[in-house]
Design a protein around this motif. Structure first.
Motif, mmCIF file in Angstrom:
data_model
loop_
_atom_site.group_PDB
_atom_site.id
_atom_site.type_symbol
_atom_site.label_atom_id
_atom_site.label_comp_id
_atom_site.label_asym_id
_atom_site.label_seq_id
_atom_site.Cartn_x
_atom_site.Cartn_y
_atom_site.Cartn_z
ATOM 1 N N SER A 1 56.603 8.858 -17.508
ATOM 2 C CA SER A 1 57.466 7.963 -16.835
ATOM 3 C C SER A 1 56.727 6.625 -16.232
ATOM 4 N N ALA A 2 55.553 7.055 -15.463
ATOM 5 C CA ALA A 2 54.897 5.880 -14.914
ATOM 6 C C ALA A 2 54.326 4.714 -15.876
ATOM 7 N N ILE A 3 54.096 5.171 -17.129
ATOM 8 C CA ILE A 3 53.605 4.384 -18.129
ATOM 9 C C ILE A 3 54.857 3.650 -18.614
ATOM 10 N N GLN B 1 48.842 -9.296 -7.228
ATOM 11 C CA GLN B 1 48.250 -8.391 -6.380
ATOM 12 C C GLN B 1 49.808 -7.598 -6.061
ATOM 13 N N ASP B 2 49.738 -6.409 -6.756
ATOM 14 C CA ASP B 2 50.945 -5.472 -6.735
ATOM 15 C C ASP B 2 51.166 -4.698 -5.704
ATOM 16 N N HIS B 3 51.151 -5.115 -4.345
ATOM 17 C CA HIS B 3 51.209 -4.195 -3.335
ATOM 18 C C HIS B 3 51.754 -5.203 -2.098
ATOM 19 N N TYR B 4 52.163 -4.396 -1.050
ATOM 20 C CA TYR B 4 53.011 -5.038 0.030
ATOM 21 C C TYR B 4 51.964 -5.869 0.945
ATOM 22 N N CYS C 1 44.415 3.690 -9.595
ATOM 23 C CA CYS C 1 45.583 2.862 -10.059
ATOM 24 C C CYS C 1 45.454 1.491 -9.629
ATOM 25 N N ALA C 2 44.545 0.817 -10.576
ATOM 26 C CA ALA C 2 44.206 -0.538 -10.126
ATOM 27 C C ALA C 2 45.244 -1.711 -10.776
ATOM 28 N N GLY C 3 46.144 -1.463 -11.360
ATOM 29 C CA GLY C 3 47.166 -2.150 -11.832
ATOM 30 C C GLY C 3 46.691 -3.467 -12.779
ATOM 31 N N GLY D 1 44.176 -6.923 -9.663
ATOM 32 C CA GLY D 1 44.070 -8.152 -8.624
ATOM 33 C C GLY D 1 43.317 -7.586 -7.305
ATOM 34 N N PRO D 2 43.393 -6.369 -6.755
ATOM 35 C CA PRO D 2 42.698 -5.941 -5.582
ATOM 36 C C PRO D 2 41.048 -5.876 -5.917
ATOM 37 N N ALA D 3 40.888 -5.339 -7.148
ATOM 38 C CA ALA D 3 39.557 -5.136 -7.713
ATOM 39 C C ALA D 3 38.691 -6.508 -7.709
ATOM 40 N N GLY E 1 38.153 -0.060 -11.573
ATOM 41 C CA GLY E 1 39.609 0.311 -11.489
ATOM 42 C C GLY E 1 39.901 1.406 -12.715
ATOM 43 N N ILE E 2 40.574 2.161 -11.937
ATOM 44 C CA ILE E 2 41.038 3.222 -13.070
ATOM 45 C C ILE E 2 42.801 3.274 -13.213
ATOM 46 N N GLU E 3 42.925 2.958 -14.250
ATOM 47 C CA GLU E 3 44.452 2.613 -14.637
ATOM 48 C C GLU E 3 44.980 3.317 -15.601
ATOM 49 N N LEU E 4 46.198 3.957 -15.500
ATOM 50 C CA LEU E 4 46.756 4.859 -16.549
ATOM 51 C C LEU E 4 47.226 3.980 -17.819
ATOM 52 N N THR E 5 48.082 2.931 -17.454
ATOM 53 C CA THR E 5 49.003 2.240 -18.369
ATOM 54 C C THR E 5 48.145 1.295 -19.340
ATOM 55 N N PRO E 6 48.181 1.542 -20.586
ATOM 56 C CA PRO E 6 47.238 0.630 -21.324
ATOM 57 C C PRO E 6 47.478 -0.685 -21.515
ATOM 58 N N GLU F 1 40.597 2.761 -18.487
ATOM 59 C CA GLU F 1 41.900 3.356 -18.857
ATOM 60 C C GLU F 1 41.654 4.872 -18.333
ATOM 61 N N GLY F 2 42.578 5.623 -17.505
ATOM 62 C CA GLY F 2 42.433 6.995 -17.135
ATOM 63 C C GLY F 2 43.291 7.197 -16.354
ATOM 64 N N ASN F 3 43.303 8.587 -15.777
ATOM 65 C CA ASN F 3 44.247 9.105 -14.774
ATOM 66 C C ASN F 3 43.559 9.451 -13.562
ATOM 67 N N VAL F 4 44.010 9.012 -12.324
ATOM 68 C CA VAL F 4 43.343 9.701 -11.390
ATOM 69 C C VAL F 4 43.324 10.857 -10.950
ATOM 70 N N MET F 5 44.127 11.914 -11.800
ATOM 71 C CA MET F 5 43.872 13.200 -11.508
ATOM 72 C C MET F 5 42.937 13.768 -12.398
HETATM 73 C C1 LIG Z 1 52.505 -0.494 -7.915
HETATM 74 S S1 LIG Z 1 50.996 -0.738 -9.167
HETATM 75 C C2 LIG Z 1 49.528 -1.188 -8.032
HETATM 76 C C3 LIG Z 1 48.593 -1.735 -8.768
HETATM 77 C C4 LIG Z 1 47.477 -2.012 -7.799
HETATM 78 N N1 LIG Z 1 47.271 -1.017 -6.852
HETATM 79 C C5 LIG Z 1 47.784 -3.360 -6.731
HETATM 80 O O1 LIG Z 1 47.757 -3.273 -5.612
HETATM 81 O O2 LIG Z 1 47.993 -4.443 -7.613
HETATM 82 C C6 LIG Z 1 50.888 0.890 -9.512
HETATM 83 C C7 LIG Z 1 49.970 1.411 -10.639
HETATM 84 O O3 LIG Z 1 49.476 2.675 -10.671
HETATM 85 C C8 LIG Z 1 49.403 3.017 -12.090
HETATM 86 N N2 LIG Z 1 49.293 4.487 -12.285
HETATM 87 C C9 LIG Z 1 50.318 5.206 -11.988
HETATM 88 N N3 LIG Z 1 50.067 6.575 -12.246
HETATM 89 C C10 LIG Z 1 48.811 6.615 -12.355
HETATM 90 C C11 LIG Z 1 47.766 7.600 -12.570
HETATM 91 N N4 LIG Z 1 48.166 8.779 -12.698
HETATM 92 N N5 LIG Z 1 46.337 7.338 -12.911
HETATM 93 C C12 LIG Z 1 46.172 6.022 -12.750
HETATM 94 N N6 LIG Z 1 46.901 5.112 -12.602
HETATM 95 C C13 LIG Z 1 48.247 5.145 -12.635
HETATM 96 C C14 LIG Z 1 50.475 2.039 -12.773
HETATM 97 O O4 LIG Z 1 50.218 2.089 -14.205
HETATM 98 C C15 LIG Z 1 50.396 0.947 -12.210
HETATM 99 O O5 LIG Z 1 49.776 0.034 -12.807
#
Ligand SMILES: C[S@@+](CC[C@H](N)C(=O)[O-])C[C@H]1O[C@@H](n2cnc3c(N)ncnc32)[C@H](O)[C@@H]1O
Length: 279
Positions: A7-9, A46-49, A74-76, A79-81, A94-99, A122-126
């Motif tokens: 679902s996140a992807i 920058q995808d954060h507040y 979850c590097a998106g 931007g932050p990296a 950066g570890i990021e799930l969505t290809p 590309e990877g899952n933070v779990m």
């Molecule tokens: C709101 S964005 C934040 C991106 C980045 N941290 C920023 O501040 O610009 C959330 C990101 O988390 C990634 N994500 C979600 N679940 C994840 C997981 N289990 N492992 C790695 N990345 C994940 C999503 O693909 C998405 O790119």
């Protein structure tokens, strides 16, 4: 694949802000894409507040400086990296799930010439693809809300950190339990998994083997920021409507409007937590 991860992807594959959109905007404003500087990306990537100031707060809490080895969970779009590498001289993975986001992050990083100090993997933070005790700092911003097992992600952070290393992150918190209808709306619209109260989150960090250095409630700060973000998404919605609304955008918009209301009412909010790996 775990359906929560899927679902996140799905959500981020159709997110309204992408590498292509950022580059198209920059090309429209400057006429070409040659010689892009990192600073030119920062207003868009920058995808954060809280934008760059939120990165600075994490850098300060985590003691990031020249040569600090950082993992960004979850590097998106990276931007932050890129900011931490450019502004502080950090070496960031950066570890990021969505290809699609991994590809976009790599492309943006290459465009501004930071590929020697920023890698997006590309990877899952779990299940982080980094060696034990290989980084000084783990950061993450507004992303663990998508991670179904936050305990496991925190354990992974502890595993890859060196002794004395720090984790500094921001995330959504639920000050009060959400109704079943709101939980479902957040899940369907934005792939939001289980949320914790701020004290319960601090407990989780402690249980994962960190000494908790600080816990801050960002809810009031976020209220003002979210009002502006909602205005931006409203505008984007008009643009996407004109171009043919992509699947899922209505559900996203509906849940976002409710999210902003819940933050303003103090039911949902944000927190910044910092932990130190003691041994
Ligand atoms: C709101 S964005 C934040 C991106 C980045 N941290 C920023 O501040 O610009 C959330 C990101 O988390 C990634 N994500 C979600 N679940 C994840 C997981 N289990 N492992 C790695 N990345 C994940 C999503 O693909 C998405 O790119």
């Amino acid at each position: 694949m775990n359906p929560d991860i899927r679902s996140a992807i799905d959500f981020y594959e159709r997110h309204p802000i992408s590498c292509e959109i950022i580059l198209a905007r920059l090309e429209a404003s400057r006429g070409h894409l040659d010689g892009l500087e990192p600073e030119e990306l920062f207003p868009h990537d920058q995808d954060h507040y809280g934008g760059l100031a939120a990165n600075d707060a994490l850098a300060e809490h985590a003691h990031i400086g020249e040569g600090t080895r950082v993992a960004d969970f979850c590097a998106g779009l990276g931007g932050p990296a890129r900011y931490l590498a450019h502004r502080y001289g950090a070496d960031v993975t950066g570890i990021e799930l969505t290809p699609a986001r991994v590809k976009g992050a790599q492309e943006l990083t290459r465009r501004v010439g930071l590929q020697d100090r920023v890698r997006i993997v590309e990877g899952n933070v779990m299940q982080v693809p980094l060696a034990d005790a290989s980084v000084d700092v783990v950061v993450s911003q507004e992303a663990l809300l998508h991670v179904p097992d936050k305990r496991r992600a925190l354990a992974q952070a502890r595993r890859i950190l060196k002794r004395g290393g720090r984790i500094a992150f921001t995330d959504w918190v639920a000050h009060r339990p959400l109704s079943a209808a709101d939980r479902e709306l957040m899940w369907q619209g934005m792939a939001v998994t289980e949320l914790y109260t701020l004290p319960a989150y601090a407990e989780l960090v402690r249980d994962a083997g960190f000494a908790v250095a600080s816990v801050e409630d960002l809810t009031r700060e976020w209220g003002a920021i979210l009002t502006q973000r909602l205005a931006m998404y409203r505008k984007l919605r008009e643009e996407t409507r004109a171009a043919g609304t992509p699947a899922g955008h209505d559900a996203f918009y509906e849940s976002y409007v409710r999210f902003v209301d819940l933050v303003k009412a103090g039911h949902l909010g944000g927190g910044r937590l910092v932990g130190v790996k003691a041994e």
